[in-house]
Design a protein around this motif. Structure first.
Motif, PDB file in Angstrom:
ATOM      1  N   LEU A   1      14.187  79.683  -5.051  1.00 55.18           N
ATOM      2  CA  LEU A   1      15.198  80.757  -5.078  1.00 55.18           C
ATOM      3  C   LEU A   1      16.620  80.204  -5.038  1.00 55.18           C
ATOM      4  N   LEU A   2      16.755  78.902  -4.787  1.00 51.63           N
ATOM      5  CA  LEU A   2      18.084  78.316  -4.585  1.00 51.63           C
ATOM      6  C   LEU A   2      18.521  77.506  -5.798  1.00 51.63           C
TER       7      LEU A   2
ATOM      8  N   CYS B   1       9.374  88.758   1.211  1.00 53.82           N
ATOM      9  CA  CYS B   1       9.792  88.253  -0.103  1.00 53.82           C
ATOM     10  C   CYS B   1       8.569  87.935  -0.958  1.00 53.82           C
TER      11      CYS B   1
ATOM     12  N   ARG C   1      16.841  91.690   0.155  1.00 55.77           N
ATOM     13  CA  ARG C   1      16.687  90.514  -0.704  1.00 55.77           C
ATOM     14  C   ARG C   1      17.990  89.741  -0.808  1.00 55.77           C
TER      15      ARG C   1
ATOM     16  N   PHE D   1      18.790  85.937   0.665  1.00 50.86           N
ATOM     17  CA  PHE D   1      19.333  84.863  -0.171  1.00 50.86           C
ATOM     18  C   PHE D   1      20.589  84.267   0.461  1.00 50.86           C
ATOM     19  N   GLN D   2      21.451  85.158   0.992  1.00 50.94           N
ATOM     20  CA  GLN D   2      22.683  84.668   1.615  1.00 50.94           C
ATOM     21  C   GLN D   2      22.392  83.843   2.864  1.00 50.94           C
TER      22      GLN D   2
ATOM     23  N   LEU E   1      19.645  82.051   3.328  1.00 48.07           N
ATOM     24  CA  LEU E   1      19.135  80.764   2.835  1.00 48.07           C
ATOM     25  C   LEU E   1      20.300  79.847   2.463  1.00 48.07           C
ATOM     26  N   MET E   2      21.284  80.408   1.748  1.00 46.71           N
ATOM     27  CA  MET E   2      22.424  79.601   1.302  1.00 46.71           C
ATOM     28  C   MET E   2      23.266  79.091   2.478  1.00 46.71           C
TER      29      MET E   2
END
Lengths: 181, 181
Positions: free
Chosen positions: A105-106, B12, B76, B80-81, B83-84
């Motif tokens: 996903l990255l 997810c 979602r 994602f944010q 994870l980043m």
DNA sequence: TCGTTATATATCGGGGCAATATATTTATTG
DNA sequence: CAATAAATATATTGCCCCGATATATAACGA
């Protein structure tokens, strides 16, 4: 292993204040145990109340007064009994591996940065442990073994990271769009 | 990585109830993350309140009704944010190494039992990880890598335990009474 | 002199974990 | 066949832990 037993373990090696206990835990156990003041000070209050440690206030010139804690005989007995009853468990928490789980996903650059950070971290841990084991000849066999254990794990993981990172990045990209060559 | 983000990560991969999320975490992340119902249910309530997940009650024949949770679009994006923004950290907690630190206070037989238990535990972990990596050909590269990582660490530590245990027990005894031959 | 680091103790809030409660069903085992 | 254990499913409670913050002093370096 809870904070109380960690404190008793440190006090087993000599008297210390709460502040000194924290530093001793960092120095002695840092690669496999951690704690904080928010746990240590309440633990010492409870241990005092239970009669497992005692303390005397030591006034210092140009420093705040400190409470120096001493393990009592009851505390020594209780600590030994805890050691005898403790199961040899281990747990590993890794945000790095959690992130790798979602690497698809990255962006590739983010994944590359994560792998590089992790490699650098492992190398730094390995250096610290190797320096301690080489520069401290008076360690007990048990203490020396805990260092050997950390060194063995870090060496194996560093070797994996160094040999695998490049191919892994390619594999993640390949799995992202199976149609692209 | 907190329980909320762990839940989002599992959702997810597909819809699930609280019970199923716990089992999925055990199946997928067990060698580097852990959690409990006491964390999962409050986390799901909070995530629902924040609009990051939604749920519908699914009545079942001969089973209690379950709440099946679904990741929303907002969830979602938020995942994602996270994870980043997450740093690739690792922590290792080992009661086994804590006990080894005080091995000189314990009877030899206790130390021998601890070393044997730890060896058996490492072997069992290694077996589990190797079975998963060999029997699941559809894993993503990232998931496969987390298994390789666990295998590398467990192999190295198992080798250390097998090659070092006997001598270590002798060294601990020798250090106990330096006068004895 | 100004910011950083070190010494020293302590609390707070949010979160995590193990245990427990409740209810039903399936599987096992004597 | 009956008793027991294990699995499915949700939820709460109490204790403990961790990171952040507050307070105070002093040494150190730029």
């Amino acid at each position: 292993m809870n904070t109380s037993q960690l404190c008793l373990g440190i006090l087993c090696l000599g008297d210390a204040s709460g502040y000194e206990i924290k530093k001793a835990i960092e120095r002695t156990f840092s690669h496999f145990q951690a704690t904080s003041y928010g746990s240590i000070y309440p633990a010492l209050a409870k241990l005092t109340h239970q009669g497992l440690v005692s303390f005397h206030e030591q006034t210092q010139q140009k420093r705040p007064t400190k409470k120096v804690f001493t393990l009592t005989e009851a505390g020594r007995i209780q600590f030994f009994q805890t050691l005898m009853a403790t199961e040899p468990t281990e747990q590993h928490r890794s945000d790095f591996l959690f992130l790798m789980m979602f690497a698809h996903l990255l962006p590739t650059e983010q994944n590359r940065a994560l792998l590089e950070k992790q490699t650098a971290h492992l190398r730094s841990e390995l250096d610290i442990l190797e320096r301690i084991i080489n520069e401290c000849p008076t360690l007990t066999p048990g203490m020396r073994f805990t260092l050997e254990y950390g060194i063995a794990a870090n060496r194996a993981l560093l070797r994996l990271m160094q040999g695998r990172s490049t191919a892994l990045l390619r594999e993640i990209d390949a799995a992202r769009s199976p149609t692209a060559s």
